[in-house]
Write a protein that holds these residues in place. Structure first.
Motif, mmCIF file in Angstrom:
data_model
loop_
_atom_site.group_PDB
_atom_site.id
_atom_site.type_symbol
_atom_site.label_atom_id
_atom_site.label_comp_id
_atom_site.label_asym_id
_atom_site.label_seq_id
_atom_site.Cartn_x
_atom_site.Cartn_y
_atom_site.Cartn_z
ATOM 1 N N GLN A 60 0.807 -1.222 0.000
ATOM 2 C CA GLN A 60 0.000 0.000 0.000
ATOM 3 C C GLN A 60 0.839 1.270 0.000
ATOM 4 O O GLN A 60 0.327 2.341 -0.308
ATOM 5 N N TYR A 81 -10.999 -8.325 -1.984
ATOM 6 C CA TYR A 81 -11.079 -7.024 -2.654
ATOM 7 C C TYR A 81 -11.812 -6.028 -1.765
ATOM 8 O O TYR A 81 -12.661 -6.409 -0.964
ATOM 9 N N THR A 82 -11.458 -4.768 -1.903
ATOM 10 C CA THR A 82 -11.945 -3.789 -0.931
ATOM 11 C C THR A 82 -13.420 -3.440 -1.137
ATOM 12 O O THR A 82 -14.044 -2.917 -0.234
ATOM 13 N N CYS A 88 -14.976 -10.080 3.338
ATOM 14 C CA CYS A 88 -13.578 -9.613 3.420
ATOM 15 C C CYS A 88 -13.299 -8.805 4.686
ATOM 16 O O CYS A 88 -12.343 -9.102 5.402
ATOM 17 N N THR A 116 -5.009 -8.223 -3.219
ATOM 18 C CA THR A 116 -6.239 -7.965 -3.957
ATOM 19 C C THR A 116 -6.377 -8.906 -5.150
ATOM 20 O O THR A 116 -5.390 -9.285 -5.780
ATOM 21 N N ASP A 122 -8.436 -1.732 -6.899
ATOM 22 C CA ASP A 122 -7.587 -1.679 -5.705
ATOM 23 C C ASP A 122 -6.142 -1.275 -6.032
ATOM 24 O O ASP A 122 -5.242 -2.101 -6.054
ATOM 25 N N LEU A 127 -5.619 1.018 -1.437
ATOM 26 C CA LEU A 127 -5.376 0.010 -0.408
ATOM 27 C C LEU A 127 -4.840 0.621 0.882
ATOM 28 O O LEU A 127 -5.054 0.083 1.966
ATOM 29 N N TYR A 130 -7.466 1.484 3.330
ATOM 30 C CA TYR A 130 -8.185 0.244 3.657
ATOM 31 C C TYR A 130 -7.409 -0.569 4.685
ATOM 32 O O TYR A 130 -7.942 -0.971 5.723
ATOM 33 N N VAL B 41 -13.960 2.703 1.135
ATOM 34 C CA VAL B 41 -14.923 1.703 0.666
ATOM 35 C C VAL B 41 -16.271 2.353 0.336
ATOM 36 O O VAL B 41 -16.833 3.094 1.137
#
Ligand SMILES: [Cu+2]
Lengths: 219, 149
Positions: A60, A81-82, A88, A116, A122, A127, A130, B41
């Motif tokens: 990241q 995946y985000t 997840c 990912t 992503d 990322l 996240y 998100v």
């Protein structure tokens, strides 16, 4: 002609019987052998842990992450995946609490790596926030689909975009392998934890696998 | 007049015995919450329990919120170690039973948030039912604990 065709079924029958016998022998023999060596710790890949081979991704912070980063330490790998709102983040939270609890028990915790399966959305920048949300020490990897497939291929990760018009183009869904992969300090795949995941169960099996591998190495 | 009083009095025990007829004979939403998500998100998940105390099946057909572009019903499921998520058109809540949206299973997929939601925030959701009045519900944003999955 007639005598030849009369013999053929007999030969075929004998061949079929032989094949069936061989199949029966193999199919009976193999699970028993596996059951015998694995019965101690479910998910442990012993006696043949798979050595991983070179790959190159970025985390990241845009720092390269290669096979070398898996050496000399234990790692747990999770693929997702985000834009996944349910399973997840649940797994990420679980991994954070696994690490947390191991540390509070003064036990050595693995490094956690999220990879990912949706590089289109992503990016490392995406990322960064996240990963930090769950645990700033976690590494979150992305790369081109080609570079990602070098790692996902070795671990048999499956992922695919779901064709769902209703969910829409920007909100597309991905199906993906939900297992957690335990990599040992020699960059070998030591164990696979299949979903659904449970914190206590993962902690316990991680510690047992670790102990088992360390015992093998010292003997 | 006397007859009327007697008639009314005779109704009292019947009403006392069936209080749910007066108060709760409708859809009840409980434990509505939204999982807090990392800032980047765009899609969030909401969970809740929908109780149907009536004698008829109730069908949840749609949901909306001013805070999101659209809301869908989704189901997460595991198949041979692969996690899948599928869109579900309707949710049927059978008579005298309840339906639970919960992590790893059915959820309300909240798409296109207007701004970042943090634990403690409250979001108004409106649920639409077939043959039933829409129901407003206030969902609280909160962090999920590892034990809750
Ligand atoms: Cu969903």
């Amino acid at each position: 002609m007639s005598s030849a065709s009369g013999k053929t079924p007999l030969i075929l029958l004998a061949l079929a019987a032989l094949l069936a016998g061989a199949f029966l022998f193999l199919s009976l023999d193999k699970p028993q052998r596996i059951a015998h060596t694995q019965q101690k710790i479910p998910g442990l890949l012993w006696p043949a842990p798979k050595p991983l081979t070179v790959f190159e991704l970025r985390d990241q912070n845009n720092t390269p992450f290669t096979l070398e980063d898996l050496k000399g330490r234990w790692s747990m790998l999770f693929f997702g995946y985000t834009h996944c709102p349910d399973v997840c983040p649940t797994t990420m939270t679980l991994l954070d609490s696994v690490v947390d609890e191991l540390k509070s028990e003064k036990k050595s915790a693995p490094q956690v790596v999220f990879i990912t399966i949706d590089p289109e959305r992503d990016t490392p920048k995406h990322l960064a926030d996240y990963i930090t949300y769950f645990n700033p020490d976690f590494r979150g990897l992305s790369g081109t689909p080609e570079k990602l497939s070098i790692l996902t291929g070795q671990l048999g990760i499956l992922s695919m975009k779901v064709d769902d018009q209703k969910t829409g183009k920007e909100g597309y869904i991905m199906d993906h392998t939900a297992s957690i992969f335990l990599i040992g300090p020699e960059a070998r795949l030591i164990g696979v934890f299949s979903p659904p995941h449970n914190k206590e169960d993962i902690m316990q099996r991680y510690l047992e696998m670790r102990k088992f591998i360390e015992k093998q190495a010292s003997s | 007049m006397k007859k009327l009083v007697i008639l009314l009095l005779s109704l009292v025990p019947a009403l006392l015995l069936t209080p749910h007829l007066l108060a709760e004979e409708t859809v009840v939403i409980e434990k509505a919450w939204i999982r807090e998500a990392p800032p980047p998100v765009e899609v969030l998940a909401a969970y809740m329990v929908i109780k149907n105390p009536t004698d008829k099946d109730i069908i949840l057909t749609d949901a909306e919120s001013s805070r999101f572009k659209h809301i869908m019903f989704h189901q997460s499921m595991l198949e041979n170690g692969i996690v899948k998520m599928r869109h579900v058109e309707n949710i049927v809540i059978p008579a005298h039973s309840s339906f639970e949206f919960k992590p790893g299973s059915f959820h309300l997929m909240l798409m296109g948030k207007d701004k970042i939601l943090q634990a403690g925030d409250k979001v108004q959701l409106r649920l639409f039912f077939e043959n039933n009045e829409p129901v407003e519900v206030l969902a609280v944003v909160k962090k999920i604990e590892a034990e809750e999955e």
